[in-house]
Write a protein that holds these residues in place. Structure first.
Motif, PDB file in Angstrom:
ATOM      1  N   ASP A 130      75.069  93.784  81.617  1.00  0.00           N
ATOM      2  CA  ASP A 130      73.817  94.052  82.609  1.00  0.00           C
ATOM      3  C   ASP A 130      74.079  94.523  83.836  1.00  0.00           C
ATOM      4  OD1 ASP A 130      72.774  92.213  80.768  1.00  0.00           O
ATOM      5  OD2 ASP A 130      73.621  90.234  81.689  1.00  0.00           O
ATOM      6  N   ARG A 131      73.079  94.848  84.638  1.00  0.00           N
ATOM      7  CA  ARG A 131      73.246  95.569  85.818  1.00  0.00           C
ATOM      8  C   ARG A 131      73.450  94.558  86.835  1.00  0.00           C
ATOM      9  NH1 ARG A 131      69.126  97.436  89.952  1.00  0.00           N
ATOM     10  NH2 ARG A 131      70.099  98.891  91.252  1.00  0.00           N
ATOM     11  N   ILE A 132      74.409  94.394  87.521  1.00  0.00           N
ATOM     12  CA  ILE A 132      74.815  93.209  88.368  1.00  0.00           C
ATOM     13  C   ILE A 132      75.119  93.530  89.819  1.00  0.00           C
ATOM     14  CG2 ILE A 132      75.814  91.608  86.471  1.00  0.00           C
ATOM     15  CD1 ILE A 132      78.482  92.720  87.779  1.00  0.00           C
ATOM     16  N   GLU A 133      74.959  92.454  90.750  1.00  0.00           N
ATOM     17  CA  GLU A 133      75.065  92.771  92.037  1.00  0.00           C
ATOM     18  C   GLU A 133      76.162  91.998  92.332  1.00  0.00           C
ATOM     19  OE1 GLU A 133      72.251  90.875  94.993  1.00  0.00           O
ATOM     20  OE2 GLU A 133      74.422  90.990  96.252  1.00  0.00           O
ATOM     21  N   ILE A 134      77.107  92.601  93.261  1.00  0.00           N
ATOM     22  CA  ILE A 134      78.294  91.778  93.651  1.00  0.00           C
ATOM     23  C   ILE A 134      78.145  92.391  95.420  1.00  0.00           C
ATOM     24  CG2 ILE A 134      80.919  91.819  93.704  1.00  0.00           C
ATOM     25  CD1 ILE A 134      80.559  92.798  90.934  1.00  0.00           C
ATOM     26  N   ASP A 135      78.321  91.461  96.130  1.00  0.00           N
ATOM     27  CA  ASP A 135      78.240  91.844  97.589  1.00  0.00           C
ATOM     28  C   ASP A 135      77.595  92.633  98.021  1.00  0.00           C
ATOM     29  OD1 ASP A 135      80.394  89.477  97.412  1.00  0.00           O
ATOM     30  OD2 ASP A 135      82.120  90.849  97.005  1.00  0.00           O
ATOM     31  N   GLY A 136      76.241  92.867  97.395  1.00  0.00           N
ATOM     32  CA  GLY A 136      75.365  93.654  98.099  1.00  0.00           C
ATOM     33  C   GLY A 136      75.286  95.001  97.327  1.00  0.00           C
ATOM     34  N   GLU A 137      76.199  95.369  96.560  1.00  0.00           N
ATOM     35  CA  GLU A 137      76.107  96.767  95.883  1.00  0.00           C
ATOM     36  C   GLU A 137      75.899  96.267  94.444  1.00  0.00           C
ATOM     37  OE1 GLU A 137      76.189  99.706  96.899  1.00  0.00           O
ATOM     38  OE2 GLU A 137      76.851  98.945  99.009  1.00  0.00           O
ATOM     39  N   TYR A 138      75.256  97.484  93.666  1.00  0.00           N
ATOM     40  CA  TYR A 138      74.913  97.314  91.968  1.00  0.00           C
ATOM     41  C   TYR A 138      75.956  98.095  91.120  1.00  0.00           C
ATOM     42  CZ  TYR A 138      70.601  94.774  93.428  1.00  0.00           C
ATOM     43  OH  TYR A 138      69.966  94.023  93.891  1.00  0.00           O
ATOM     44  N   TYR A 139      76.134  97.335  90.221  1.00  0.00           N
ATOM     45  CA  TYR A 139      77.023  97.935  89.176  1.00  0.00           C
ATOM     46  C   TYR A 139      76.541  97.816  87.874  1.00  0.00           C
ATOM     47  CZ  TYR A 139      80.186  97.562  93.268  1.00  0.00           C
ATOM     48  OH  TYR A 139      80.371  97.783  94.281  1.00  0.00           O
ATOM     49  N   SER A 140      76.667  98.830  87.078  1.00  0.00           N
ATOM     50  CA  SER A 140      75.782  98.895  85.841  1.00  0.00           C
ATOM     51  C   SER A 140      76.460  99.533  84.377  1.00  0.00           C
ATOM     52  CB  SER A 140      74.398  99.497  85.815  1.00  0.00           C
ATOM     53  OG  SER A 140      74.656 100.898  86.414  1.00  0.00           O
ATOM     54  N   ASN A 141      77.873  99.648  84.530  1.00  0.00           N
ATOM     55  CA  ASN A 141      78.455 100.438  83.423  1.00  0.00           C
ATOM     56  C   ASN A 141      78.823  99.283  82.434  1.00  0.00           C
ATOM     57  OD1 ASN A 141      79.280 102.417  81.860  1.00  0.00           O
ATOM     58  ND2 ASN A 141      81.208 102.933  82.953  1.00  0.00           N
ATOM     59  N   THR A 142      78.774  99.619  81.122  1.00  0.00           N
ATOM     60  CA  THR A 142      79.214  98.538  80.237  1.00  0.00           C
ATOM     61  C   THR A 142      80.612  98.040  80.201  1.00  0.00           C
ATOM     62  OG1 THR A 142      77.433  99.947  78.963  1.00  0.00           O
ATOM     63  CG2 THR A 142      78.676  98.098  77.596  1.00  0.00           C
ATOM     64  N   MET A 143      80.722  97.014  80.107  1.00  0.00           N
ATOM     65  CA  MET A 143      82.381  96.651  79.783  1.00  0.00           C
ATOM     66  C   MET A 143      82.395  95.993  78.428  1.00  0.00           C
ATOM     67  SD  MET A 143      84.559  93.516  81.933  1.00  0.00           S
ATOM     68  CE  MET A 143      85.650  92.735  81.017  1.00  0.00           C
ATOM     69  N   THR A 144      83.637  96.404  77.718  1.00  0.00           N
ATOM     70  CA  THR A 144      83.976  96.065  76.505  1.00  0.00           C
ATOM     71  C   THR A 144      84.538  94.613  76.399  1.00  0.00           C
ATOM     72  OG1 THR A 144      85.074  98.231  76.077  1.00  0.00           O
ATOM     73  CG2 THR A 144      85.682  96.524  74.783  1.00  0.00           C
ATOM     74  N   PRO A 145      83.775  93.980  75.362  1.00  0.00           N
ATOM     75  CA  PRO A 145      84.172  92.566  75.003  1.00  0.00           C
ATOM     76  C   PRO A 145      85.849  92.501  74.732  1.00  0.00           C
ATOM     77  CG  PRO A 145      82.653  93.033  73.577  1.00  0.00           C
ATOM     78  CD  PRO A 145      82.967  94.281  74.420  1.00  0.00           C
ATOM     79  N   HIS A 146      86.392  91.347  75.248  1.00  0.00           N
ATOM     80  CA  HIS A 146      87.952  91.381  74.836  1.00  0.00           C
ATOM     81  C   HIS A 146      88.317  90.168  74.252  1.00  0.00           C
ATOM     82  CE1 HIS A 146      89.313  95.030  76.643  1.00  0.00           C
ATOM     83  NE2 HIS A 146      88.316  94.710  77.845  1.00  0.00           N
ATOM     84  N   SER A 147      87.327  89.643  72.952  1.00  0.00           N
ATOM     85  CA  SER A 147      87.629  88.183  72.429  1.00  0.00           C
ATOM     86  C   SER A 147      88.715  88.213  71.618  1.00  0.00           C
ATOM     87  CB  SER A 147      86.368  87.735  71.720  1.00  0.00           C
ATOM     88  OG  SER A 147      85.883  88.916  70.627  1.00  0.00           O
ATOM     89  N   ASP A 148      89.258  89.580  71.231  1.00  0.00           N
ATOM     90  CA  ASP A 148      90.438  89.476  70.422  1.00  0.00           C
ATOM     91  C   ASP A 148      91.816  88.956  71.113  1.00  0.00           C
ATOM     92  OD1 ASP A 148      89.872  91.894  72.063  1.00  0.00           O
ATOM     93  OD2 ASP A 148      91.280  93.255  70.611  1.00  0.00           O
ATOM     94  N   MET A 149      91.768  89.073  72.468  1.00  0.00           N
ATOM     95  CA  MET A 149      92.734  88.471  73.296  1.00  0.00           C
ATOM     96  C   MET A 149      92.931  87.059  73.046  1.00  0.00           C
ATOM     97  SD  MET A 149      92.148  90.626  76.884  1.00  0.00           S
ATOM     98  CE  MET A 149      93.413  89.822  77.857  1.00  0.00           C
ATOM     99  N   LYS A 150      94.355  86.478  73.177  1.00  0.00           N
ATOM    100  CA  LYS A 150      94.657  85.249  73.163  1.00  0.00           C
ATOM    101  C   LYS A 150      94.226  84.524  74.415  1.00  0.00           C
ATOM    102  CE  LYS A 150      98.347  85.976  69.906  1.00  0.00           C
ATOM    103  NZ  LYS A 150      98.834  87.381  69.866  1.00  0.00           N
ATOM    104  N   ASP A 151      94.093  83.066  74.331  1.00  0.00           N
ATOM    105  CA  ASP A 151      93.841  82.329  75.488  1.00  0.00           C
ATOM    106  C   ASP A 151      94.702  82.612  76.672  1.00  0.00           C
ATOM    107  OD1 ASP A 151      91.772  81.251  73.994  1.00  0.00           O
ATOM    108  OD2 ASP A 151      92.867  79.496  73.433  1.00  0.00           O
TER     109      ASP A 151
END
Lengths: 143, 433
Positions: free
Chosen positions: A88-109
């Protein structure tokens, strides 16, 4: 902006203090170990996008250092982002970021707990640790 | 007889036009632009001997591409916050000292593209292109806004729409691919490439539209060239009468396919490429990337590549390849007379600066020059303007002081550079000193 950061930082400190008073938080030496293990994971999996200064990339990749959401109390949100990635395109502290982030569900807890604990306690960030149990609980609900 | 008369007429027209354009881009006029002098520190830039620079503006809200009118006014496309509700600024210099002191604006949208041609200014949002009529002072005529292109894909990845015109009434628009390499799952380790890549139907290329027709969309335009992941910098080369574009090459070779690529491979192998485009050309994305060390088109790992297999038999070769990830955000063929002769017809390229090279040190954050003649490079690229970022090996995209992102040529031959980090506009002039 700065005031907001300081304020949320104080809130985090306060709540950390209250938590440790209530139920004896994990010993500091474990947090240190978790941070060190998290640092190695960050270097391997996160650094290219979020950068060595945790500053991310303007307009593309979210900053972690100084980001209100990263040090906030909603750890489940951070855990979900690591597990499921982000498109998603998200807002953080007034700025927008929209690049795709890889899921990391393969990482251990424990790995997810370590890397988030590192991110919440590196650069100018200071916030409570994330535990493997917290990751496990969120993973159970996210599947 | 009629034919001879026709040729004579044509010759007269061409002569008249040539002398007119010679006037427009002629030597510095005494009085007005003669008073423009470099800042004492050249605005912090490192430049070749004889060049100087001055800060024209500072603190604008993410200025992207820029254009200068024949009268010398600077037009800036903003991509951050609107400035008093306006997304395009006109900076006018009433005193002639090169430091604009009057700002007006128009257009209620953010975006990247802007260009001026034949009495019109063209500007883009991330899904539309507008044009405005300019009066004889180079001011935008109130109420002249027309939407000429609409409904272009904007999925918040490679979403900026750069624009340039040819000399035959056509406008060219980049539509970037909303993906890194057309994987089934974008930027997910090991995910395969989609075959054929469906993104190419509506993005990942350059589309051609009419410059004067209203409300055009995909069906009205032509997919002029395809297989281009994301173009931000583009320009029309008048000597070759051809469109040239700068492609942002692919990311994440190592993190997506660690079995075949190291961190260093990712930092160095997928070149940033310049292409000379003919109608119907295919530059090969997402099926290939271009290796600047071997000058070969390599099969992308999403499509069976392993770092050794070549591919792209039907894809064109680049005119030049640059180091990976430097992010070419503007291209300008220099047609002015202010700079020394070697710069005439050559290419200036603004490299926004890398992020995907990490953990290796970042590169770019400078303006490059490549000598050209008749649309062909005649020498190697060299750094022309440096010193934007200031941080050395500690450089990251966030701590970079400035990031070059737009280029424009003034009527006196000055080169303007925009920076979308701190919102600075530079003007580079040749003084011979």
């Amino acid at each position: 902006m700065k005031i907001k950061l300081i304020f949320s930082g104080m809130l985090v400190l306060l709540s950390t203090a209250m938590l440790s008073a209530q139920k004896q938080a994990a010993p500091a030496v474990d947090i240190k170990k978790s941070i060190e293990s998290g640092r190695a994971i960050y270097m391997q999996l996160c650094l290219t996008c979020h950068q060595k200064d945790g500053g991310g990339v303007p307009h593309l990749n979210a900053p972690l250092d100084g980001a209100t959401a990263v040090v906030a109390n909603d750890k489940a949100k951070l855990i979900r982002i690591v597990l499921k990635g982000m498109s998603d395109r998200i807002e953080i502290d007034g700025e927008y970021y929209s690049n795709t982030m890889t899921p990391h569900s393969d990482m251990k807890d424990q790995q997810i707990a370590d890397v988030l604990t590192f991110v919440r306690n590196n650069w100018t960030n200071k916030a409570s640790a994330v535990s493997a149990a917290e990751v496990k609980a969120v993973r159970g609900k996210t599947k | 007889m009629k034919k001879i008369f026709y040729y004579l007429c044509m010759l007269l027209i061409i002569t008249a036009l040539t002398s007119l354009s010679a006037c427009a881009s002629g030597p510095v006029k005494p009085g007005k632009t003669g008073a423009v002098v470099p800042d004492a520190d050249n605005a912090g830039l490192k430049l070749p001997a004889g060049f100087g620079a001055l800060k024209v503006a500072d603190g604008l809200s993410k200025p992207r591409h820029i254009a200068v009118s024949p009268q010398g006014d600077l037009f800036v496309k903003l991509n951050g916050k609107l400035s008093a509700g306006k997304g395009v600024l006109r900076l006018h210099d009433t005193k002639g000292d090169g430091k604009p002191d009057e700002t007006t604006g128009f257009g209620n949208y953010t975006g990247t593209g802007i260009t001026i041609k034949n009495g019109y200014l063209y500007a883009s949002s991330d899904q539309e292109v507008f044009r405005y009529k300019l009066n004889d002072k180079g001011e935008v005529i109130d109420g002249s806004e027309q939407k000429i292109i609409t409904g272009l894909i904007n999925r918040h990845q490679h979403e900026s729409k750069s624009v340039v015109l040819d000399d035959a009434g056509n406008i060219y628009v980049n539509i970037g691919a909303y993906s890194n390499s057309c994987q089934e799952n974008d930027r997910v380790t090991g995910s395969k490439g989609r075959m054929p890549c469906p993104i190419l139907d509506s993005a990942g290329g350059i589309w051609q539209f009419k410059a004067d027709k209203l409300n055009q969309t995909y069906g009205d335009g032509v997919r002029y060239a395809t297989g281009l992941r994301n173009v931000v910098g583009l320009d029309w080369n008048k000597q070759a009468n051809k469109l040239f574009v700068m492609q942002h090459g692919r990311d994440d070779l190592h993190s997506l396919f660690p079995a075949f690529y190291t961190d260093q491979d990712n930092a160095e192998k997928p070149a940033e490429t310049m292409y000379a485009l003919n109608k119907g050309d295919n530059a090969g994305w997402p099926y290939i990337y271009y290796d600047p060390a071997t000058n070969k088109k390599m099969l992308a790992p999403e499509y069976g590549g392993d770092g050794k297999k070549e591919g792209g038999k039907d894809a064109i070769d680049p005119a030049i390849a640059f180091p990976a990830h430097m992010a070419p955000n503007a291209l300008l063929f220099y047609t002015g007379n202010m700079f020394p002769a070697k710069y005439k017809n050559g290419a200036f390229i603004a490299f926004h600066g890398s992020w995907n090279r990490a953990p290796l040190p970042q590169e770019g954050y400078f303006v490059v020059f490549v000598p050209f003649e008749n649309g062909k490079p005649t020498g190697k690229w060299e750094v022309f303007a440096d010193g934007f970022a200031e941080k050395g090996d500690a450089l990251t995209p966030r701590n970079a002081a400035h990031r070059p992102t737009g280029l424009a040529q003034g009527p006196d031959g000055s080169l303007y550079v925009s920076d979308d980090q701190k919102g600075t506009i530079y003007r580079i002039i040749y003084t011979g000193k």
